[in-house]
Write an enzyme that holds these catalytic residues in place. Structure first.
Site, PDB file in Angstrom:
ATOM      1  N   LYS A 126     -29.144 -84.925  85.752  1.00 42.58           N
ATOM      2  CA  LYS A 126     -30.467 -84.280  85.630  1.00 42.58           C
ATOM      3  C   LYS A 126     -31.235 -84.540  86.910  1.00 42.58           C
ATOM      4  CE  LYS A 126     -32.774 -81.893  82.600  1.00 42.58           C
ATOM      5  NZ  LYS A 126     -32.289 -81.089  81.454  1.00 42.58           N
ATOM      6  N   ASP A 166     -34.655 -76.100  84.150  1.00 39.89           N
ATOM      7  CA  ASP A 166     -35.272 -76.783  83.008  1.00 39.89           C
ATOM      8  C   ASP A 166     -36.741 -76.351  83.099  1.00 39.89           C
ATOM      9  OD1 ASP A 166     -34.480 -79.188  80.975  1.00 39.89           O
ATOM     10  OD2 ASP A 166     -36.561 -79.435  81.588  1.00 39.89           O
TER      11      ASP A 166
HETATM   12  O1  2IT Z   1     -31.569 -79.528  78.976  1.00 39.48           O
HETATM   13  C1  2IT Z   1     -30.616 -78.769  79.299  1.00 39.48           C
HETATM   14  O2  2IT Z   1     -29.524 -78.822  78.736  1.00 39.48           O
HETATM   15  C2  2IT Z   1     -30.857 -77.817  80.384  1.00 39.48           C
HETATM   16  N1  2IT Z   1     -31.954 -77.804  80.918  1.00 39.48           N
HETATM   17  C3  2IT Z   1     -29.770 -76.895  80.831  1.00 39.48           C
HETATM   18  C4  2IT Z   1     -28.868 -77.547  81.802  1.00 39.48           C
HETATM   19  C5  2IT Z   1     -27.818 -76.653  82.404  1.00 39.48           C
HETATM   20  O3  2IT Z   1     -27.061 -77.188  83.237  1.00 39.48           O
HETATM   21  O4  2IT Z   1     -27.740 -75.478  82.085  1.00 39.48           O
END
Ligand code: 2IT
Length: 449
Positions: A126, A166
């Site tokens: 993340k 996100d």
């Molecule tokens: O919280 C999540 O799973 C996302 N923001 C999507 C992450 C992604 O790699 O598509």
């Protein structure tokens, strides 16, 4: 609680006192693992949990950009490469004023188990920034994204780490980020990011995927209970990408979302956000002013409740889909009395741990955890990666069918894991256990590091 679990949790509390969201998610996940640790003494022997709560790597960087008036700003950027046992680190970027290490770490930790649940080869990561996108022009957002990618590009790649969107990061931001990556690397490596536009390798259904997946997950819960989705009323929150997807899929399947919320309050639409015009209006609102949901009430002549949350409104299904810790004890008590049988978390960690425990104790309710319910978003991101590496474009029917199947597997595997550990139909514990077991096995098989 098992002494080893307690030790790991206490160590995290001691080390991360200034990161309450991270401590919260570790407490939540690890408290589900008691029967697993009892059955697998080998995990304690190699301190597998102590390793899992420590990111493989996390870095912070400076992001400098110039606004339209010629003023310079310095923001902070982060990327947390939490666990790569199952595949390249995968997870979104959040651009929001309140982002700091603790938020990035909590989201990265959840992402490990969520990504594992998708059944696809993606590790957990993340990132984000404390940049506040509210009120910024396109040009400002572009300059910010270019600066952000200039700092990050050396550390990511299609087989290394694949960021996505996100909160605060949508198709526009991903486009600018990818453009800068391509400029810097001089290669066509579009598998480095997901959530791209369809002209350069984005997958169909990716914008809708989190919301669609959440509704598919709900249909599996309903099926388990001998119930169906037709005619169900859903209290949702937020009005961004995820809630938009929930409204669309609910409408297709004959259910209706009756609440939306924003920082300014919530709207109650008893007829449901269940026409194309209404669903499309969410996109307009988000593009013009992501801070206010009141324009929906003004446009469609429904009630607006300033400064309030929708929790407690009479409905069949509650889907907190806005943000972390939106439902605290006070809201949970109202939800327990609102007539809903289904509490389906959607946003990452939308419920405080005490409120979640309280809701799980309600005999009349079924609770499903966000890391399973919202996994369709990252799941379709993994499908986007597959399309990019194949140099192919899949059709809407193909992607939707895979998403639907994926959500069924996530539900069924969670239910099965809970059953196997003698916990009955406990989707919260089952999701944590099923997600954990695959990562644990991969880590054990890859040796100690
Ligand atoms: O919280 C999540 O799973 C996302 N923001 C999507 C992450 C992604 O790699 O598509």
């Amino acid at each position: 609680m098992n002494a080893y679990l307690e030790k790991v949790i206490n160590d995290v509390r001691a080390k991360h006192g200034t990161e309450p969201e991270f401590v919260q998610t570790v407490e939540e996940v690890l408290s589900s693992l008691e029967p697993v640790i009892a059955k697998h003494p080998e995990y304690e022997k190699v301190d597998l949990l102590g390793r899992m709560v420590e990111p493989e790597r996390m870095f912070t960087f400076r992001v400098v950009w110039c606004d339209d008036q010629g003023n310079w700003h310095t923001n902070r950027g982060w990327r947390c490469q939490f666990n790569g046992a199952l595949g390249p680190y995968k997870g979104g970027l959040r651009f929001q004023k309140n982002v700091y290490e603790g938020i990035v770490k909590f989201l990265g930790f959840e992402q490990i188990f969520k990504n594992s649940l998708t059944g696809l080869p993606i590790g957990g990561g993340k990132g984000g920034s404390d940049f506040d996108p509210a009120g910024k022009s396109d040009a400002e957002v572009m300059r910010f994204c270019q600066s952000y990618m200039t700092a990050l590009y050396r550390y990511i790649g299609p087989d290394v780490d694949v960021p996505a969107g996100d909160m605060g990061v949508g198709g526009r931001e991903i486009g600018y980020l990818y453009g800068q990556y391509r400029r810097l690397k001089g290669v066509w490596e579009n598998g480095v990011l997901t959530g791209k536009g369809q002209t350069y390798g984005g997958s169909v259904i990716r914008p809708e995927a989190t919301g669609y997946g959440a509704v598919y997950y709900l249909t599996n819960v309903l099926k388990h209970e001998g119930d169906t989705i037709e005619g169900k009323t859903i209290a949702a929150a937020g009005f961004g990408n995820v809630t938009w997807g929930i409204c669309k899929k609910a409408m297709q399947l004959g259910a209706k979302v009756i609440t939306l919320s924003g920082p300014d309050g919530y709207v109650l639409d008893p007829e449901g956000v269940a026409t194309e015009e209404k669903v499309d209006f969410l996109l307009t609102m988000r593009a013009t002013d992501p801070m206010h949901v009141k324009p929906y009430a003004d446009k469609f002549g429904v009630q607006f409740f300033p400064g309030e949350k929708p929790w407690g409104v009479k409905c069949d299904v509650v889907m907190p889909s806005a943000m972390q810790n939106d439902v605290k004890m006070e809201q949970a008590e109202k939800i327990a009395k609102c007539g809903a049988k289904y509490y389906i978390e959607v946003a990452n960690m939308p419920t405080t741990n005490d409120a979640l425990a309280f809701l799980r104790e309600q005999k009349h309710m079924i609770v499903a955890p966000s890391k399973a319910v919202n996994a369709g978003g990252v799941g379709v991101s993994a499908l986007e990666m597959a399309q990019n590496s194949e140099r192919l474009v899949w059709t809407e029917d193909e992607v939707d069918a895979q998403l639907k199947k994926m959500m069924q597997n996530i539900h069924d595997n969670s239910a099965k894991a809970a059953e196997e550990y003698g916990l009955g139909y406990d989707l919260v514990a089952g999701g944590n256990i099923a997600g954990f077991l695959k990562v644990a096995q991969a880590m054990m098989e890859q040796g100690c590091f």
